[in-house]
Write an enzyme that holds these catalytic residues in place. Sequence first.
Site, PDB file in Angstrom:
ATOM      1  CG  HIS A  47      -2.088  -1.031   0.927  1.00 49.17           C
ATOM      2  ND1 HIS A  47      -2.116  -2.270   1.539  1.00 49.17           N
ATOM      3  CD2 HIS A  47      -3.158  -1.003   0.101  1.00 49.17           C
ATOM      4  CE1 HIS A  47      -3.162  -2.945   1.101  1.00 49.17           C
ATOM      5  NE2 HIS A  47      -3.814  -2.205   0.235  1.00 49.17           N
ATOM      6  CB  ALA A  69     -15.118   1.392 -10.493  1.00 47.15           C
ATOM      7  CG  ASP A 115      -5.799  -1.908  -4.671  1.00 51.71           C
ATOM      8  OD1 ASP A 115      -5.254  -2.791  -5.365  1.00 51.71           O
ATOM      9  OD2 ASP A 115      -5.768  -1.893  -3.435  1.00 51.71           O
TER      10      ASP A 115
END
Lengths: 507, 539
Positions: free
Chosen positions: A271, A350, A367
């Site tokens: 991350h 999305a 991601d």
Amino acid sequence: MVKNKLSFEILLLLAVFTIATCGLIYELVAGTLASYLLGDSVKQFSFIIGVYLFSMGIGSYFSKFIRRNLLNTFVEIELLVGLVGGLSSVILFVLFENVGYFQFILYLLVFVTGCLVGLEIPLLMNILKDRVKFRDLVSNVFTFDYIGALLASILFPLVLVPQLGIMRTSLFFGMINTAIALIVCIALKKELKRQPLLLFKAAFCMVVLIIVFIFSEKILSYSESKLYGENIIYTHSTPYQRIVLTHNKNDYRLYLNNNLQFSSADEYRYHEALVHPAMTSAKKAENILVMGGGDGLAVREILKYPEVKHITLVDLDEGMTRLFKENTVLTGFNKNALNNPKVSVINADAYVWARECKQQFDVVIIDFPDPGNYSLGKLYSLSFYNTLQHILSPDAVVVIQTTSPYFAPKSFWCINKTVQQALPKTDAYHIYVPSFGEWGYTIAAKNPATDFKSVKRKANEKLRFYEYDFTRLNTFSKDMVAADVEINRLDNQILVRYFDEEWGKIQ
Amino acid sequence: MKNGEKYNKPSRRSFLKLAGATLLATPFFQFCKQEAARLIVKLTGTNHILGHRLWAKDFPNPSKTVTTPLLIVGAGISGLSAARQLRKKGINDFLIIEMENHAGGNAANGENKYSKFPLGAHYLPLPNAHDTELMRFLEEEKIITGYKDGKPIFDENQLTFAPQERLYYKNNWQEGLVPRYGNSKALDDAFNRFFEAMDAFRKEKAADGLYYFDIPISATTPDGKYRNLDTITMMQWLHDNNFNYPELIEYVNYCCRDDYGLGVNGVSAWAGIHYFAGRKHGADLDSVLTWPEGNARLANHLKKYASDNMALNYLAHTVTPTDSGLEVLAFDATTQQTVQINADKVIMATPQFVNGYLLPNRKKTAKNSIYAPWLLATLTLSTKPDEPGFPLCWDNVLHNAKGLGYIYDQHQSIQQLHDKTVITYYYSFAGNDTKKSRKELYSKTAEYWKEFVLADLEAAHPGIKNITEEIQLHRLGHGMVAPVPGYIFGMQKQAAGKPIANRIYFAHTDLAGISIFEEAFHQGINAVNQLLHDTTVDS
């Protein structure tokens, strides 16, 4: 007559032994579950032991109010202990999803079990007080009690958990408890009142426990447990995916549809690398978009920049984002990022969302799961990246998790090339994540003058992995390069084929 | 439902993987074998009740008169394309009337809560580069977004998404439409030989530089080298050329039924070959343009040129030439009145079987054209049918099934998941007796067709009945003209297309001989061009 008396006594002492063993097992089960599910094992074990001993004291206190039908009550309590203790782990597993009540139920169960076990020893002493000399009685009862405790504490970590697993251990001891009650019921038939009813109750408890024992595999999905080779502490199926959380030593792992999403031991590498190169090189970093990443771990990293005014997280799965908002183990990982006032969580597709979005963002962090099927492949298509254009501010930087350049170089460079078609200023970098292997990202900018090496700002806390040196991540060895890849378009979805071909070889 | 082939592209999915998946999937279907809740059946179709009033012609006398310089009868693609061409030529004063309550003809669509779906034609193969009219239209509508190295760039969102097509063959789904698994070497060789032969037809040009097979058919060379192929059936040609392999014949049969409504025993060899040879890019550019609503998208693009001048629910029933022009009687189904339209000229964008009723002395000409009926069934499924072999595609064909398989209507969606899955099943009748088939289509009950469709899909989707929540059956009595032997190059058809007295012009795919968008599009343009040319010459 003497012989009879002896067997009566031995039987009841045997019962003491079992009660002690079982009682400690339930305590250990509760402690283990609490530390698995809630984290912080020292605190959890300490609390559980405290509550358990305290409730045993309460049970002991109340034992003086039981005056009649002592033996009958003893058998009934034995059955209750078996049922409550035996089922406790199952109940806790099933209820873990309702996180709000979980701790309450956990301690309630510990308390009830403790009370019942606390009742039993004084009760037994009362039953035996007229038949055995007091001196012998006290000595024998406590001897068996402590031997049982020792046995339980040795067996539990060495034999029971590895062999049976937590859930079946508690069920198994529930059955032993019930079996003792059954034996007492049969052997001391004459001493008991309304013995057939008691026998029926005992048999009923036994049947319930056996049934749950048989189906416990289903409840816990033992097959999964074997698949992961780790302890499964939580499973949840949303309409979109199956979420599995496992725990092994100090490592929690989250799997989505059997694919490892992160390991708590090394996710900071993934991350930090995902977020910081984009966050530091973007000209502005006020309005940030995260697509996918419902675990909130990327958001946690973004929140390290005070300049950030607002973060929008778009993730398809409400079940996932809710879990990472509410579950205390999981909010521990993302530092409660999803509940931060700067963060808006949107549960939407999305692609569809991006098409209709009217805002513009300074940094976009993508991601998504790997392109393992044609549906997911759409989220890596040229059309998708073209759709992003209108939600990017003029100097926006986009970063995309791009699977492994080592295991899947064609897939990696296919995504990279596709992004480049839409956003000509494109670069790639990679890092090593022990639980994943070599992993990579594509970074791109709308403004061709953007310099990914530049550091325009730094996080307000020390990072564990990223050292603000993009160039160190930016070189690829020969075995991570693939030339001659096509652009991934909706009408060819070549990426899904590359991915299938490359990962197919490995799995 | 789609032509072109990807024969040489190997499937990248291994057979073993599929076999495993079959074993896993089977118990699931056995488990839910019990009958699901009663599913909803809806029945729709072309307005044949209104259309059939042409038989008796018991319409009221005209109660209103309208005058227009130019009338287009029929707002299918031919009529709409004619309207567009008129506008392009600066002519805005015209009327267009349509019997149905919507324009578009075969390029119509339906919609339910979960998806749009086609009620007829549903894709457009990539046009030949030399078809400049069509290319221009696609540019106008931003379907072609630009050119690179002289090649058109099509909008990615309007090309069929991958994976495009699969075939249920030998109890397994495989990629592509050509049977491939477990073929003998001889069969593989036959397929290769067949596609080589088609390639040769595709590329061959006559001395005049024109192709022997091209789209529109009117653009093909007048050189008659292969015209004799129009006199035999496709089956005869396959037989004469030693393609006697059941799998190959079934494949070609599927292709013919799919584009022409009749199989290898019904259509001419010229038409059968045209299916493979008319489109010039071949396997290297094997994609089509498609939309959830099918060609209704294209119809909508065309509609903007016509909607201000359009009257729907108007059934033209008599066209009479007069001294000063034409008198067209049309029945307005909304007000139940007959309107008299006085027009200088008319473009009959109607099929010939209708013209037989409208124009004097046309019955014989009309009888020459044969129309294949079609049945479409749109199914709403509670779950996505995931089966072994190859994932759900846009086009899903079942080898040796009664129907032509089905289209996955949500395939062109960018969404990750859908609550329900919507598919549209296509059925063209097996026999060559189209009258009998039509009778069967209308006489059998909705219940019968529902069972028919489910039984046909059952082979590839065991238990599909249990996941089907709704079926909409759509009947097309005269679905499309069938290019039977002798039709395409026959004298009768040419006679039917000839303008009458420089006043009545004709535009319809049945005058081309094959019912595809490109032909309709050109029919409309050509009719207008001819009309304008004649007008210029006149004046």
